[in-house]
Design a protein around this motif. Structure first.
Motif, PDB file in Angstrom:
ATOM      1  N   LEU A  68       7.488 -70.872 -28.481  1.00  0.00           N
ATOM      2  CA  LEU A  68       8.809 -70.500 -28.973  1.00  0.00           C
ATOM      3  C   LEU A  68       9.835 -70.569 -27.850  1.00  0.00           C
ATOM      4  CD1 LEU A  68       7.763 -67.343 -31.030  1.00  0.00           C
ATOM      5  CD2 LEU A  68       7.933 -69.714 -31.819  1.00  0.00           C
ATOM      6  N   GLY A  69      10.941 -71.255 -28.095  1.00  0.00           N
ATOM      7  CA  GLY A  69      12.058 -71.270 -27.157  1.00  0.00           C
ATOM      8  C   GLY A  69      13.062 -70.199 -27.541  1.00  0.00           C
ATOM      9  N   CYS A  70      13.421 -69.317 -26.586  1.00  0.00           N
ATOM     10  CA  CYS A  70      14.262 -68.153 -26.886  1.00  0.00           C
ATOM     11  C   CYS A  70      15.507 -68.162 -26.000  1.00  0.00           C
ATOM     12  CB  CYS A  70      13.485 -66.863 -26.658  1.00  0.00           C
ATOM     13  SG  CYS A  70      11.937 -66.760 -27.593  1.00  0.00           S
ATOM     14  N   THR A  71      16.666 -67.913 -26.597  1.00  0.00           N
ATOM     15  CA  THR A  71      17.926 -67.827 -25.871  1.00  0.00           C
ATOM     16  C   THR A  71      18.781 -66.719 -26.467  1.00  0.00           C
ATOM     17  OG1 THR A  71      18.989 -69.466 -27.308  1.00  0.00           O
ATOM     18  CG2 THR A  71      17.965 -70.288 -25.280  1.00  0.00           C
ATOM     19  N   ILE A  72      19.706 -66.202 -25.658  1.00  0.00           N
ATOM     20  CA  ILE A  72      20.701 -65.233 -26.128  1.00  0.00           C
ATOM     21  C   ILE A  72      22.079 -65.777 -25.772  1.00  0.00           C
ATOM     22  CG2 ILE A  72      21.614 -62.896 -25.864  1.00  0.00           C
ATOM     23  CD1 ILE A  72      18.798 -61.928 -25.360  1.00  0.00           C
ATOM     24  N   THR A  73      22.924 -65.929 -26.764  1.00  0.00           N
ATOM     25  CA  THR A  73      24.257 -66.496 -26.565  1.00  0.00           C
ATOM     26  C   THR A  73      25.299 -65.592 -27.214  1.00  0.00           C
ATOM     27  OG1 THR A  73      23.983 -67.844 -28.567  1.00  0.00           O
ATOM     28  CG2 THR A  73      23.380 -68.869 -26.471  1.00  0.00           C
ATOM     29  N   GLY A  74      26.572 -65.977 -27.021  1.00  0.00           N
ATOM     30  CA  GLY A  74      27.674 -65.202 -27.578  1.00  0.00           C
ATOM     31  C   GLY A  74      28.074 -64.023 -26.723  1.00  0.00           C
ATOM     32  N   LEU A  75      27.761 -64.086 -25.417  1.00  0.00           N
ATOM     33  CA  LEU A  75      28.060 -62.966 -24.527  1.00  0.00           C
ATOM     34  C   LEU A  75      29.556 -62.852 -24.271  1.00  0.00           C
ATOM     35  CD1 LEU A  75      25.280 -63.672 -21.876  1.00  0.00           C
ATOM     36  CD2 LEU A  75      25.205 -61.932 -23.659  1.00  0.00           C
ATOM     37  N   PRO A  76      30.099 -61.633 -24.243  1.00  0.00           N
ATOM     38  CA  PRO A  76      31.510 -61.464 -23.874  1.00  0.00           C
ATOM     39  C   PRO A  76      31.695 -61.656 -22.375  1.00  0.00           C
ATOM     40  CG  PRO A  76      30.477 -59.328 -24.209  1.00  0.00           C
ATOM     41  CD  PRO A  76      29.452 -60.364 -24.588  1.00  0.00           C
ATOM     42  N   GLY A  77      32.929 -61.711 -21.941  1.00  0.00           N
ATOM     43  CA  GLY A  77      33.209 -61.863 -20.517  1.00  0.00           C
ATOM     44  C   GLY A  77      32.682 -60.686 -19.710  1.00  0.00           C
ATOM     45  N   ASN A  78      32.300 -60.971 -18.475  1.00  0.00           N
ATOM     46  CA  ASN A  78      31.754 -59.971 -17.550  1.00  0.00           C
ATOM     47  C   ASN A  78      30.393 -59.435 -17.988  1.00  0.00           C
ATOM     48  OD1 ASN A  78      33.779 -60.146 -15.678  1.00  0.00           O
ATOM     49  ND2 ASN A  78      34.908 -58.382 -16.418  1.00  0.00           N
ATOM     50  N   VAL A  79      29.695 -60.198 -18.832  1.00  0.00           N
ATOM     51  CA  VAL A  79      28.319 -59.867 -19.196  1.00  0.00           C
ATOM     52  C   VAL A  79      27.465 -61.114 -18.971  1.00  0.00           C
ATOM     53  CG1 VAL A  79      26.737 -59.100 -20.996  1.00  0.00           C
ATOM     54  CG2 VAL A  79      29.054 -58.176 -20.909  1.00  0.00           C
ATOM     55  N   THR A  80      26.376 -60.970 -18.256  1.00  0.00           N
ATOM     56  CA  THR A  80      25.466 -62.083 -18.020  1.00  0.00           C
ATOM     57  C   THR A  80      24.067 -61.695 -18.466  1.00  0.00           C
ATOM     58  OG1 THR A  80      25.007 -61.326 -15.745  1.00  0.00           O
ATOM     59  CG2 THR A  80      26.782 -62.934 -16.048  1.00  0.00           C
ATOM     60  N   VAL A  81      23.241 -62.718 -18.738  1.00  0.00           N
ATOM     61  CA  VAL A  81      21.856 -62.477 -19.109  1.00  0.00           C
ATOM     62  C   VAL A  81      20.970 -63.456 -18.349  1.00  0.00           C
ATOM     63  CG1 VAL A  81      21.943 -64.032 -21.115  1.00  0.00           C
ATOM     64  CG2 VAL A  81      20.244 -62.198 -21.040  1.00  0.00           C
ATOM     65  N   ILE A  82      19.851 -62.947 -17.839  1.00  0.00           N
ATOM     66  CA  ILE A  82      18.895 -63.738 -17.064  1.00  0.00           C
ATOM     67  C   ILE A  82      17.502 -63.505 -17.648  1.00  0.00           C
ATOM     68  CG2 ILE A  82      17.856 -64.082 -14.789  1.00  0.00           C
ATOM     69  CD1 ILE A  82      20.436 -63.126 -13.549  1.00  0.00           C
ATOM     70  N   PRO A  83      16.735 -64.599 -17.864  1.00  0.00           N
ATOM     71  CA  PRO A  83      17.068 -66.012 -17.667  1.00  0.00           C
ATOM     72  C   PRO A  83      17.954 -66.535 -18.795  1.00  0.00           C
ATOM     73  CG  PRO A  83      14.883 -65.818 -18.598  1.00  0.00           C
ATOM     74  CD  PRO A  83      15.328 -64.424 -18.338  1.00  0.00           C
ATOM     75  N   ALA A  84      18.494 -67.740 -18.611  1.00  0.00           N
ATOM     76  CA  ALA A  84      19.324 -68.330 -19.659  1.00  0.00           C
ATOM     77  C   ALA A  84      18.500 -68.662 -20.884  1.00  0.00           C
ATOM     78  CB  ALA A  84      20.017 -69.586 -19.124  1.00  0.00           C
ATOM     79  N   SER A  85      17.226 -69.017 -20.687  1.00  0.00           N
ATOM     80  CA  SER A  85      16.311 -69.291 -21.790  1.00  0.00           C
ATOM     81  C   SER A  85      14.896 -69.097 -21.284  1.00  0.00           C
ATOM     82  CB  SER A  85      16.502 -70.716 -22.331  1.00  0.00           C
ATOM     83  OG  SER A  85      16.174 -71.661 -21.329  1.00  0.00           O
ATOM     84  N   GLN A  86      13.957 -68.940 -22.210  1.00  0.00           N
ATOM     85  CA  GLN A  86      12.557 -68.809 -21.826  1.00  0.00           C
ATOM     86  C   GLN A  86      11.670 -69.272 -22.970  1.00  0.00           C
ATOM     87  OE1 GLN A  86      11.085 -64.506 -21.817  1.00  0.00           O
ATOM     88  NE2 GLN A  86      13.318 -64.218 -21.679  1.00  0.00           N
ATOM     89  N   VAL A  87      10.444 -69.680 -22.611  1.00  0.00           N
ATOM     90  CA  VAL A  87       9.471 -70.156 -23.577  1.00  0.00           C
ATOM     91  C   VAL A  87       8.364 -69.114 -23.695  1.00  0.00           C
ATOM     92  CG1 VAL A  87       7.804 -71.952 -24.142  1.00  0.00           C
ATOM     93  CG2 VAL A  87       9.995 -72.567 -23.094  1.00  0.00           C
TER      94      VAL A  87
END
Length: 247
Positions: A68-87
């Protein structure tokens, strides 16, 4: 004539009867099914970090053939998420780390996307709530019987009373700081540090800042503070490190 036809037919029969058929591998994705398990609400203050954990429950099939490829998008400004994607494979889950900078209080809807060869992309909603930071002032309030300062070579322990301020979150009144007496009450502001804004109390100017933490001497049940302060009285300036502790 019949012999001629048999001569042509014999190679065809020989070829067909001796051909080795290649086995057909079943599609490993055909019966793959899963569910994602996670808390859909992420509540965190500004300038902080949040660990988002999710798990995958496979109800049918083999995830090793359906990673499964997983990502989180739609972040508001000044918010980051790590990693950008993962399997995600046999571990059956993953972790995303959210970090916020200076951001206003509010609610945003994020997209948690999970893609598999069988089901395609499924989008789940996450709610990101930016909340006020924890108000530690009630936890710091109390009577500290073993407060002392390092303004001189002699250490005299004294009592310091720390109390919350009515209708004012993140604020403390600290009485008898530096053993100046019970009527010497200083206003402090609590965030990730304790800060004493510049103020005049009983003819003295005082300001400073310091830290607070759980006091291991109390079994980590009560807090202690260490504040570097500056006190100006007339032409005399005194700089101290004030320890406000229970034991």
């Amino acid at each position: 004539m019949r012999i001629r036809y048999l001569a042509w037919l014999f190679p065809i029969l020989f070829c067909c009867c001796n051909r080795t058929s290649s086995p057909v591998t079943p599609d490993p994705n055909f019966n793959f099914e899963y569910t994602a398990v996670y808390d859909s609400v992420i509540a965190m203050p500004a300038n902080s970090t949040f660990i988002f954990i999710f798990n995958i429950n496979v109800t049918n099939g083999d995830i090793n053939n359906n990673r499964l490829g997983c990502t989180i998008t739609g972040l508001p400004g000044n918010v980051t998420v790590i990693p950008a994607s993962q399997v995600v494979g046999l571990i059956m889950g993953g972790i995303f780390t959210f970090t916020t900078g200076d951001i206003a209080l509010g609610i945003d809807t994020l997209r948690f996307s999970i893609n598999s060869p069988t089901t395609g992309t499924v989008i789940h909603k996450l709610i990101l709530k930016i909340i006020p930071p924890t108000d530690y002032s009630p936890k710091l309030a109390g009577t500290y019987d073993s407060a002392f300062d390092l303004c001189s070579s002699d250490i005299y322990k004294h009592r310091t009373i720390v109390s919350t301020v009515t209708d004012t979150p993140y604020a403390l009144n600290i009485a008898n700081i530096n053993n100046f007496g019970s009527t010497f009450v200083v206003r402090a502001v609590v965030s990730n540090v304790v800060r004493i804004p510049l103020q005049t109390v009983s003819g003295r100017q005082i300001w400073g800042s310091g830290t607070y933490q759980l006091d291991y001497r109390t079994g980590n049940t009560l807090f202690e503070m260490a504040i570097d302060d500056t006190v100006v009285s007339g032409i005399d300036t005194q700089r101290c490190t004030t320890h406000i502790q229970h034991l």
